[in-house]
Design an enzyme around this catalytic site. Sequence first.
Site, mmCIF file in Angstrom:
data_model
loop_
_atom_site.group_PDB
_atom_site.id
_atom_site.type_symbol
_atom_site.label_atom_id
_atom_site.label_comp_id
_atom_site.label_asym_id
_atom_site.label_seq_id
_atom_site.Cartn_x
_atom_site.Cartn_y
_atom_site.Cartn_z
ATOM 1 N N HIS A 264 0.717 -1.107 0.126
ATOM 2 C CA HIS A 264 0.078 -0.019 0.108
ATOM 3 C C HIS A 264 0.779 1.131 -0.009
ATOM 4 C CE1 HIS A 264 -3.453 2.397 1.123
ATOM 5 N NE2 HIS A 264 -2.777 3.004 1.717
ATOM 6 N N GLU A 265 1.758 1.328 0.894
ATOM 7 C CA GLU A 265 2.653 2.658 1.120
ATOM 8 C C GLU A 265 3.419 2.803 -0.213
ATOM 9 O OE1 GLU A 265 1.562 4.579 2.965
ATOM 10 O OE2 GLU A 265 0.295 3.200 4.445
ATOM 11 N N HIS A 268 1.940 4.590 -2.913
ATOM 12 C CA HIS A 268 1.919 6.133 -2.450
ATOM 13 C C HIS A 268 3.459 6.755 -3.201
ATOM 14 C CE1 HIS A 268 -1.864 6.860 -0.602
ATOM 15 N NE2 HIS A 268 -1.540 5.934 0.427
ATOM 16 N N GLU A 294 -4.610 7.930 -2.831
ATOM 17 C CA GLU A 294 -5.076 6.609 -2.500
ATOM 18 C C GLU A 294 -5.486 5.660 -3.478
ATOM 19 O OE1 GLU A 294 -4.767 6.043 0.772
ATOM 20 O OE2 GLU A 294 -6.020 4.137 0.992
HETATM 21 ZN ZN ZN Z 1 -2.915 5.324 1.519
#
Ligand code: ZN
Length: 503
Positions: A264-265, A268, A294
């Site tokens: 997830h990170e 980003h 996101e």
């Molecule tokens: Zn996030």
Amino acid sequence: MSQLKQLKERLAEITALGQAAGLLGWDQHTYMPDGSAEGRSEQLAVLGKVIHEKFTDDSIGTLLDAAASEVDGLPDENLDKQLVRMTTHDYGLSRKIPSDLVAEDARVSAMAQSVWAVARKSNDFASFAPWLTKNIDIARRKVDCYGYDEVPYDALLNLYEPKMKTSDVKVLFDQVRPVVVNIVKKIVDSGNDVDTSILTREYPEDAQEAFSKRIVAKFGYDFNRGRLDRTVHPFASSFGRDDCRISTRFDKNFLPMAMMGTFHEAGHAMYEQNTGVDLVLTPLAGGCSNSVHESQSRMWENIVGRSRGFWNAEFAGLQQAFPTTLASSDAEPLFRALNKIEPTLIRVEADEVTYNLHIILRFELEQQLLSGELSVADAPEAWNAKVREYLGIDPPNDSEGVLQDVHWAMGGMGYFPTYSLGNFLSAQLFETATAAHPEIPEDIARGEYKSLFDWLVDNVWKHGRRYFPQELIKKATGRELETGPYLKYLTTRFGDIYGLDLT
Ligand code: ZN
């Protein structure tokens, strides 16, 4: 020197100061000693005030006016023209807030986060309540400064999702909520329980870290311009495109926590690492908006990282990382376990489907808290009532209820809806990328990510903040933000896993 050039020099200085403040924030959430909270909140308040004063100075307005005449007549796609346009937008917003309120906001939110962390640990809402009241008061004062067209919440939402209205969010959420409720009901009623025991075996932390790092490097995350650290609440943070850091947390008896968090990170951080070189040290560096950001983390975590194809390709590597734990296992049970749908209490641990219900309840409560319709004292019970209504479960305490998220402590009201908007957008972008490059799913199923990565660089990442979110989405997908692709993605993936018709 042209006024435009002078403006750029001033903005570069302000951007660099902002990055320095960001680094203090990163340290606060990773390695800062517990006893240093007060000093750090003061440093952040002073830096925040200095940056705000520099940016809102009258002379910036004069330079902006002059620069606007210099770029007048240039095509809309001209970078300087876009720089002037976006800076004018930012300047207009920042000028509405006095520097003293900026400093007070930074100071209160830094302290509130420290109080919240203890309150959450000790299930003590009463000790956090006065700080939540302070934050709501600051939020209301900000709303008064910014103004709004329809409802006060618009003013806060606009900070995270420029030009989006509360009523726009409601329209999208009203489309998603009944479908999601129906999916959850059909799955729960089917009694088709997914075995998740593969996730809770013994997974030594070092091997978890090595595997997660290897995968995100394969995705395209550049460790030469990034690093992975440990934290209590995982986040990504960037100080320019050449320093984009990610963090995660480990549980040796719960595989997804660190691994899916790292995917997830990294989503980003890859976005930030691949913003255009021509945007460095300008206000156009960085992501377009919270929801667009996101959409990237969700795409890599969920659409890619929880797909059957991905695990067919990468399971052998996971098995090598944990040779004893996974000796006689294969990819399919892991794929299914990672996609289990079940109403749970904690948002950050929720599955992809019920996650949106967590967001919708926060979106509704925030509006009520802001308007005063709901008092701070009544917030815990109002929270529990919504969890019962939407998820059919009962929080046993406030730590697993109203106290679970940091957002209200950090003064981030208006932020939550962007998580679900990011979910919707992730599917819309992936659908568009796949239409242009039908080989993407097959590439993923072979452990190759370059076709998706390159499409994202060209259509989303390299643009940074050159466009407002609605413009970027239209440019990348040819359409406005819509929920159709996301709902189709959910009904297809989970219909397949559970052997149900979820439409
Ligand atoms: Zn996030």
